[in-house]
Design a protein around this motif. Structure first.
Motif, PDB file in Angstrom:
ATOM      1  N   LEU A 111      74.889  52.601 145.104  1.00  0.00           N
ATOM      2  CA  LEU A 111      73.534  51.868 145.133  1.00  0.00           C
ATOM      3  C   LEU A 111      72.438  52.862 144.744  1.00  0.00           C
ATOM      4  CD1 LEU A 111      72.026  49.162 145.064  1.00  0.00           C
ATOM      5  CD2 LEU A 111      71.582  49.679 147.690  1.00  0.00           C
ATOM      6  N   ALA A 112      72.246  54.008 145.339  1.00  0.00           N
ATOM      7  CA  ALA A 112      71.200  54.735 144.946  1.00  0.00           C
ATOM      8  C   ALA A 112      71.414  55.348 143.584  1.00  0.00           C
ATOM      9  CB  ALA A 112      71.068  55.905 145.985  1.00  0.00           C
ATOM     10  N   GLU A 113      72.540  55.822 143.169  1.00  0.00           N
ATOM     11  CA  GLU A 113      72.859  56.153 141.856  1.00  0.00           C
ATOM     12  C   GLU A 113      72.714  55.341 140.576  1.00  0.00           C
ATOM     13  OE1 GLU A 113      76.738  57.506 142.185  1.00  0.00           O
ATOM     14  OE2 GLU A 113      76.163  59.567 143.384  1.00  0.00           O
ATOM     15  N   LYS A 114      72.873  54.001 141.018  1.00  0.00           N
ATOM     16  CA  LYS A 114      72.420  52.474 139.942  1.00  0.00           C
ATOM     17  C   LYS A 114      71.026  52.813 139.898  1.00  0.00           C
ATOM     18  CE  LYS A 114      73.168  47.741 139.803  1.00  0.00           C
ATOM     19  NZ  LYS A 114      73.666  46.575 140.527  1.00  0.00           N
ATOM     20  N   HIS A 115      70.237  53.132 140.747  1.00  0.00           N
ATOM     21  CA  HIS A 115      68.804  53.123 140.584  1.00  0.00           C
ATOM     22  C   HIS A 115      68.179  54.253 140.330  1.00  0.00           C
ATOM     23  CE1 HIS A 115      68.176  48.820 141.648  1.00  0.00           C
ATOM     24  NE2 HIS A 115      69.116  48.878 142.465  1.00  0.00           N
ATOM     25  N   LEU A 145      68.544  50.465 152.216  1.00  0.00           N
ATOM     26  CA  LEU A 145      68.142  51.024 150.846  1.00  0.00           C
ATOM     27  C   LEU A 145      67.667  49.930 150.029  1.00  0.00           C
ATOM     28  CD1 LEU A 145      67.950  53.298 148.951  1.00  0.00           C
ATOM     29  CD2 LEU A 145      70.403  53.163 148.386  1.00  0.00           C
ATOM     30  N   ARG A 146      68.528  48.678 149.758  1.00  0.00           N
ATOM     31  CA  ARG A 146      68.252  47.650 149.090  1.00  0.00           C
ATOM     32  C   ARG A 146      66.761  47.134 149.459  1.00  0.00           C
ATOM     33  NH1 ARG A 146      71.981  42.466 149.179  1.00  0.00           N
ATOM     34  NH2 ARG A 146      70.586  41.957 150.535  1.00  0.00           N
ATOM     35  N   ALA A 147      66.588  46.886 150.609  1.00  0.00           N
ATOM     36  CA  ALA A 147      65.046  46.632 150.859  1.00  0.00           C
ATOM     37  C   ALA A 147      64.051  47.810 150.423  1.00  0.00           C
ATOM     38  CB  ALA A 147      65.152  46.434 152.790  1.00  0.00           C
ATOM     39  N   LEU A 148      64.399  48.819 150.567  1.00  0.00           N
ATOM     40  CA  LEU A 148      63.413  49.848 150.244  1.00  0.00           C
ATOM     41  C   LEU A 148      63.220  49.929 148.805  1.00  0.00           C
ATOM     42  CD1 LEU A 148      64.376  52.952 152.331  1.00  0.00           C
ATOM     43  CD2 LEU A 148      62.171  51.567 152.470  1.00  0.00           C
ATOM     44  N   LEU A 149      64.290  49.594 147.954  1.00  0.00           N
ATOM     45  CA  LEU A 149      64.297  49.559 146.477  1.00  0.00           C
ATOM     46  C   LEU A 149      63.301  48.375 146.151  1.00  0.00           C
ATOM     47  CD1 LEU A 149      67.795  50.723 145.681  1.00  0.00           C
ATOM     48  CD2 LEU A 149      65.648  52.122 145.272  1.00  0.00           C
TER      49      LEU A 149
END
Length: 319
Positions: free
Chosen positions: A50-54, A16-20
């Motif tokens: 992590l998703a909610e943070k973004h 997810l971090r790589a995608l963001l």
């Protein structure tokens, strides 16, 4: 591209971090609720947090089989789904939904070590390299066509933790490059050779139990594969479970009955191991550090103050 991600724990978190951080748009994340399973509490960075943070919408699911999830996926209209460490089967109505299907990122060099805990199994089995594979998901487990694969060597002293960190660092470049190839139409897909496929089940506590009939070389790799923070390889001493924290191989060969607490050698205690030990043609497992059930760690030379007696594969508490 518009991306929906299915993922869990640190592998999913890195994906997810790589995608963001890429130029692609993450429109929905689906992840599992946290688990108390012993192996699922080790590398447990939260995908949901992590998703909610973004500001990315999140759905928590144990299994992807409800109408609400299918409706949300259709509304998200992804160009591709990216999956990493999703723990249950995705049905065709999900993995075939986007125009580019579903890209699964798996922590082995497929077609070998499909399934669960591939790094641990590979280390136990003495593989010389491990890696990460990006492939197109289909109806079979980790069997789809491969678009990208990267390998790293396994050193003679490497632990499962070493291999985890080395392979998890491959996720970002693999995910980014694979998506760029797919979007540009330059992806070249390679069919897996199913005659070379191997499948491994999810590990449980009993899989860490030591069988002293194994050769010492295999047991030494088992100890490295079950290093901290994984559940340590264990045996039983006087009816109590004893974890083997670190071990090596004896210099000399030792004969006798497997499991015998035999002799001090260097900085450890030799335990007779292997079926060939009865003929005196087997190296022993040189146990260096142990941990008792109360969590106390000891040098083996302090814990085994007298030689003799046996370590066994049977005892209370594990079946």
């Amino acid at each position: 591209m518009r991306v929906v991600m299915f993922g869990y724990q640190t592998w999913g978190h890195r994906t997810l971090r790589a995608l963001l951080e890429s130029r692609h748009e993450v429109v929905l994340v689906v992840t599992h609720p946290s688990s108390d399973h012993v192996y699922e509490k080790i590398w447990d960075d939260s995908v949901a947090e992590l998703a909610e943070k973004h500001g990315v919408p999140v759905l928590l699911r144990n299994r992807p089989d409800d109408r609400e999830l299918l409706d949300r996926l259709a509304e998200a209209a992804p160009d591709i789904i990216v999956a990493n460490n999703w723990r249950t089967w995705l049905p065709p109505e999900i993995f075939d939904l986007p125009p580019h299907g579903t890209l699964n990122v798996h922590d082995s060099l497929l077609p070998s070590y499909a399934g669960f805990s591939p790094l641990i199994w590979a280390l136990i089995n003495g593989e010389r390299e491990v890696g990460v594979t990006a492939h197109r998901m289909d109806a079979e487990l980790d069997a789809g066509d491969i678009v990208l694969q990267r390998a790293v060597p396994v050193g003679p002293a490497d632990t499962a933790t070493d291999l985890f960190h080395r392979t998890v660092d491959l996720i970002e470049p693999i995910v980014t490059e694979a998506l760029d190839r797919i979007e540009s139409g330059t992806a070249e897909w390679t069919q897996q050779d199913r005659s070379k496929a191997s499948f491994f089940h999810k590990r449980s506590l009993v899989d860490s139990r030591i069988d002293w009939n194994w050769p010492a070389e295999d047991l030494e790799r088992l100890v490295r594969a079950q290093c901290d923070p994984y559940p340590n390889a264990f045996t039983y001493h006087r009816g109590e479970r004893l974890r083997i924290v670190s071990a090596g191989l004896s210099e000399a060969n030792y004969g006798g009955t497997p499991g015998r607490i035999f002799i001090r050698e260097g900085d450890g205690i030799v335990i007779v191991a292997g079926e060939r030990a009865r003929a005196g043609r087997s190296r022993g497992l040189l146990v260096k550090r142990v941990r008792t059930e109360d969590g106390t760690e000891h040098a083996a030379t302090d814990y085994f103050r007298t030689m003799g007696g046996y370590l066994t594969a049977t005892g209370p508490g594990v079946s």
